[in-house]
Design an enzyme around this catalytic site. Structure first.
Site, PDB file in Angstrom:
ATOM      1  N   LYS A   1      19.146  35.803   0.480  1.00 43.26           N
ATOM      2  CA  LYS A   1      20.030  36.222  -0.616  1.00 43.26           C
ATOM      3  C   LYS A   1      19.504  37.503  -1.288  1.00 43.26           C
ATOM      4  O   LYS A   1      20.286  38.391  -1.658  1.00 43.26           O
ATOM      5  CB  LYS A   1      20.151  35.095  -1.641  1.00 43.26           C
ATOM      6  CG  LYS A   1      20.996  35.421  -2.863  1.00 43.26           C
ATOM      7  CD  LYS A   1      22.480  35.576  -2.567  1.00 43.26           C
ATOM      8  CE  LYS A   1      23.250  35.993  -3.816  1.00 43.26           C
ATOM      9  NZ  LYS A   1      24.683  36.138  -3.604  1.00 43.26           N
TER      10      LYS A   1
ATOM     11  N   LYS B   1      19.614  40.698 -12.639  1.00 40.98           N
ATOM     12  CA  LYS B   1      18.631  39.635 -12.377  1.00 40.98           C
ATOM     13  C   LYS B   1      18.277  39.583 -10.889  1.00 40.98           C
ATOM     14  O   LYS B   1      17.115  39.509 -10.504  1.00 40.98           O
ATOM     15  CB  LYS B   1      19.217  38.302 -12.860  1.00 40.98           C
ATOM     16  CG  LYS B   1      18.450  37.065 -12.513  1.00 40.98           C
ATOM     17  CD  LYS B   1      19.135  35.999 -11.683  1.00 40.98           C
ATOM     18  CE  LYS B   1      20.545  35.967 -11.374  1.00 40.98           C
ATOM     19  NZ  LYS B   1      21.015  34.991 -10.404  1.00 40.98           N
TER      20      LYS B   1
END
Ligand code: NAP
Length: 299
Positions: free
Chosen positions: A173, A241
């Site tokens: 990811k 983030k």
């Protein structure tokens, strides 16, 4: 294997449609969220409500978490009222949030000590992928646990890949988020340059979409961007983030990521402008401010 009762924690932009898809696939579903309106919506659709992660754990054979960041996942999994106090040995925890690989490995290790089976299983495909159950799901953990959880994941996504041991899903990811960030930045620069030169952005999208520059990101976000619609599918602060997670992984592994680093700084400027709750494609507004032009369609 009989269908397990599924617990779901984190009913936001992604989690709520995913929970609906589990109900549609015939799973008995117990849900929990910090704010309660999404819980009420799911209860109306056939789920039942719990009031803490531990309560979810006590009632479920498999629990999915879909939370913003690592600290949220650690609190929900390991906190005083966390999953760790409810899940039985042999139950499965699938964390589908995007968090740092190191945090995923640490949380999974703590639950494994209690006999809980753990997968890190972040997703790509955005809000639409969550609604249509077409997410790409990347999974880290033991192959046997992956095979056990797979039928549940099939209710949520189309491309379901076992990537390796604990943490591997989050690593994949982190790589994914580099590509998505660069597509956003590339589209933004192209649209701003064209707009400054007086070309209608809708013409640019049409032409770029028909050649080598085409991307799924541009297809999904381009039309919204040129209408000035920045309602979040994926909040800019969450992509920021993710880039911090990516750069941290790069630092730990000794891999320079100069381009991702640059785009991270653009996201930092976007957040500093107070636009962290906007969609990540609002990154274009940083470049528009620099160039003193807006890439909006005239239609
Ligand atoms: P979101 O809309 O902010 O949803 C997060 C949900 O988690 C909210 O409903 C929030 O409740 C709930 N929550 C937070 N802390 C909690 C706690 N301690 N206990 C119970 N519930 C809690 O975020 P999202 O867009 O769905 O993203 C979720 C994760 O998926 C993130 O890691 C993100 O990076 C990742 N992701 C997102 C996308 C996308 O396109 N949006 C795509 C791929 C991956 P409140 O209602 O109280 O805020």
């Amino acid at each position: 294997m009989e269908k397990p009762v599924v617990g779901f924690i984190g009913l936001g932009i992604m989690g709520k449609p995913m929970a609906h898809n589990l109900l549609r696939s015939g799973y008995a579903l117990v849900v929990h969220n910090r704010s309660r309106s999404a819980v009420e919506e799911l209860v109306e659709a056939g789920a039942w409500a719990a009031h803490s992660p531990a309560e979810i754990g006590r009632q479920s054979g498999l629990v999915i978490t879909m939370l913003p960041d690592g600290p949220d996942v650690e609190q929900v999994a390991l906190g005083p009222d966390g999953l760790i106090h409810g899940l039985a040995p042999g139950a499965i925890w699938v964390d589908m949030s995007t968090i740092a690989p190191a945090v995923a490995i640490r949380a999974a290790a703590a639950l494994r000590e209690k006999g809980v089976l753990c997968l890190d299983s972040p997703v790509s495909g955005g809000e639409l992928g969550a609604i249509d159950a077409t997410l790409s799901i990347m999974v880290g953990g033991e192959a046997e646990v992956f095979n056990q959880a797979r039928p549940v994941l099939e209710a949520l996504g189309q491309t379901i890949t076992h990537c390796g041991p604990s943490g591997a899903g989050q690593t994949v990811k982190a790589c994914n988020q580099i590509m998505v960030a660069l597509h956003i930045a590339g589209m933004a620069e192209a649209l701003v340059l064209g707009a400054k030169a007086g070309v209608d952005p809708s013409v640019l999208l049409q032409v770029l979409g028909g050649g080598l520059a085409q991307s799924r990101l541009m297809d999904a976000r381009g039309p919204k961007v040129i209408r000035g619609d920045f309602a979040p599918g994926f909040k800019a602060r969450l992509h920021f983030k993710d880039l911090n997670i990516t750069l941290q992984a790069g630092a730990e592994l000794g891999v320079p990521l100069p381009v991702a680093g640059l785009v991270r700084e653009l996201f930092s400027a976007l957040l500093a402008a107070g636009r962290g709750e906007w969609d990540h494609a609002a990154l274009i507004t940083v470049l528009e401010d620099l160039a003193r032009v807006e890439a909006r369609t005239r239609e």
